[in-house]
Design a protein around this motif. Structure first.
Motif, PDB file in Angstrom:
ATOM      1  N   GLU A  20      -8.998 -15.022 -47.196  1.00 36.26           N
ATOM      2  CA  GLU A  20      -7.588 -15.264 -47.539  1.00 36.26           C
ATOM      3  C   GLU A  20      -6.650 -14.463 -46.632  1.00 36.26           C
ATOM      4  O   GLU A  20      -5.665 -14.985 -46.114  1.00 36.26           O
ATOM      5  CB  GLU A  20      -7.345 -14.893 -49.007  1.00 36.26           C
ATOM      6  CG  GLU A  20      -5.954 -15.198 -49.482  1.00 36.26           C
ATOM      7  CD  GLU A  20      -5.733 -14.784 -50.938  1.00 36.26           C
ATOM      8  OE1 GLU A  20      -4.559 -14.703 -51.332  1.00 36.26           O
ATOM      9  OE2 GLU A  20      -6.726 -14.534 -51.665  1.00 36.26           O
ATOM     10  N   ALA A  21      -6.985 -13.188 -46.396  1.00 34.32           N
ATOM     11  CA  ALA A  21      -6.157 -12.336 -45.525  1.00 34.32           C
ATOM     12  C   ALA A  21      -6.225 -12.833 -44.082  1.00 34.32           C
ATOM     13  O   ALA A  21      -5.208 -12.827 -43.376  1.00 34.32           O
ATOM     14  CB  ALA A  21      -6.598 -10.883 -45.624  1.00 34.32           C
ATOM     15  N   GLN A  22      -7.402 -13.262 -43.641  1.00 38.64           N
ATOM     16  CA  GLN A  22      -7.539 -13.809 -42.286  1.00 38.64           C
ATOM     17  C   GLN A  22      -6.617 -15.003 -42.095  1.00 38.64           C
ATOM     18  O   GLN A  22      -5.902 -15.092 -41.092  1.00 38.64           O
ATOM     19  CB  GLN A  22      -8.985 -14.268 -42.034  1.00 38.64           C
ATOM     20  CG  GLN A  22      -9.963 -13.162 -41.799  1.00 38.64           C
ATOM     21  CD  GLN A  22     -11.367 -13.715 -41.562  1.00 38.64           C
ATOM     22  OE1 GLN A  22     -11.532 -14.843 -41.082  1.00 38.64           O
ATOM     23  NE2 GLN A  22     -12.380 -12.934 -41.877  1.00 38.64           N
ATOM     24  N   GLN A  23      -6.634 -15.913 -43.042  1.00 43.38           N
ATOM     25  CA  GLN A  23      -5.812 -17.115 -42.924  1.00 43.38           C
ATOM     26  C   GLN A  23      -4.325 -16.767 -42.950  1.00 43.38           C
ATOM     27  O   GLN A  23      -3.543 -17.287 -42.156  1.00 43.38           O
ATOM     28  CB  GLN A  23      -6.135 -18.111 -44.046  1.00 43.38           C
ATOM     29  CG  GLN A  23      -5.439 -19.446 -43.866  1.00 43.38           C
ATOM     30  CD  GLN A  23      -5.840 -20.161 -42.581  1.00 43.38           C
ATOM     31  OE1 GLN A  23      -7.012 -20.357 -42.291  1.00 43.38           O
ATOM     32  NE2 GLN A  23      -4.856 -20.552 -41.781  1.00 43.38           N
ATOM     33  N   ALA A  24      -3.939 -15.864 -43.835  1.00 44.59           N
ATOM     34  CA  ALA A  24      -2.534 -15.455 -43.930  1.00 44.59           C
ATOM     35  C   ALA A  24      -2.084 -14.792 -42.628  1.00 44.59           C
ATOM     36  O   ALA A  24      -0.983 -15.058 -42.129  1.00 44.59           O
ATOM     37  CB  ALA A  24      -2.340 -14.504 -45.105  1.00 44.59           C
ATOM     38  N   LEU A  25      -2.950 -13.956 -42.062  1.00 41.81           N
ATOM     39  CA  LEU A  25      -2.636 -13.292 -40.802  1.00 41.81           C
ATOM     40  C   LEU A  25      -2.498 -14.308 -39.680  1.00 41.81           C
ATOM     41  O   LEU A  25      -1.513 -14.325 -38.944  1.00 41.81           O
ATOM     42  CB  LEU A  25      -3.718 -12.262 -40.462  1.00 41.81           C
ATOM     43  CG  LEU A  25      -3.555 -11.484 -39.166  1.00 41.81           C
ATOM     44  CD1 LEU A  25      -2.290 -10.631 -39.191  1.00 41.81           C
ATOM     45  CD2 LEU A  25      -4.778 -10.599 -38.923  1.00 41.81           C
TER      46      LEU A  25
END
Length: 190
Positions: A20-25
């Motif tokens: 989730e953090a990867q995609q948001a970043l």
């Protein structure tokens, strides 16, 4: 490997993020194409972007008494910015110039701050990026203080030969803190 996979695989060298953090970043990054000799950042302006250099090369330099003093180089997979300006919001004292046509990915300070608040793991990732930058800066400072020009060049040959293959010798001489003539003499003796 697509761009997202490339960027994220490199980020994993620093710190592993949740999906989730990867995609948001990744959603916050914008592609930037810049050309040889363009200035990415100019002294006196406030740097509001952190860049990931996907392809190409650049240099950071200061103007001192009408001379350009190169103090670092960036290559593929480096995170680059005028860190002091980016972190403090004060005008940059350095310039960042492309020395090859380059592809970069930028993320704004505001977007990054929002990600910090939402994903603490992104904050940890960026802290590690900052730490690695600081360590490189300190190593460079210590080397410049205690090594001869010949030792600095030999160290560059051993640790970063790609610089000598891709960067004009005038910039390399400036980076080493010597004249181009001195660099030519050192190279001639080796």
């Amino acid at each position: 490997m697509n761009v997202m996979e490339h960027l994220l695989s490199h980020i994993k060298n620093y710190y592993t993020l949740s999906d989730e953090a990867q995609q948001a970043l990744f959603d916050c990054f914008t592609k930037v194409t810049a050309f040889k000799n363009e200035l990415l950042i100019t002294e006196g302006s406030i740097c509001r972007e952190l860049y990931f250099l996907e392809q190409g090369a650049l240099r950071g330099f200061y103007n001192v008494d009408g001379k350009e003093i190169t103090h670092w180089f960036g290559f593929e997979n480096d995170f680059v910015t005028s860190f002091h300006s980016f972190i403090t919001g004060k005008p940059a004292v350095e310039n960042i110039q492309l020395i090859e046509n380059s592809t970069l990915w930028s993320i704004s300070k505001n977007a990054l701050t929002a990600l910090f608040n939402q994903y603490h793991e992104v904050e940890r990732l960026v802290r590690i990026v900052y730490e690695r930058y600081y360590i490189r800066l300190e190593e460079r400072y210590v080397n410049a203080q205690f090594k001869t020009a010949k030792e600095l060049y030999e160290n560059l040959l051993k640790q970063s030969p790609h610089i000598l293959e891709r960067v004009p010798l005038g910039y390399v001489a400036s980076y080493l803190g010597i004249s181009q003539e001195t660099l030519s003499r050192i190279r001639g003796r080796l």
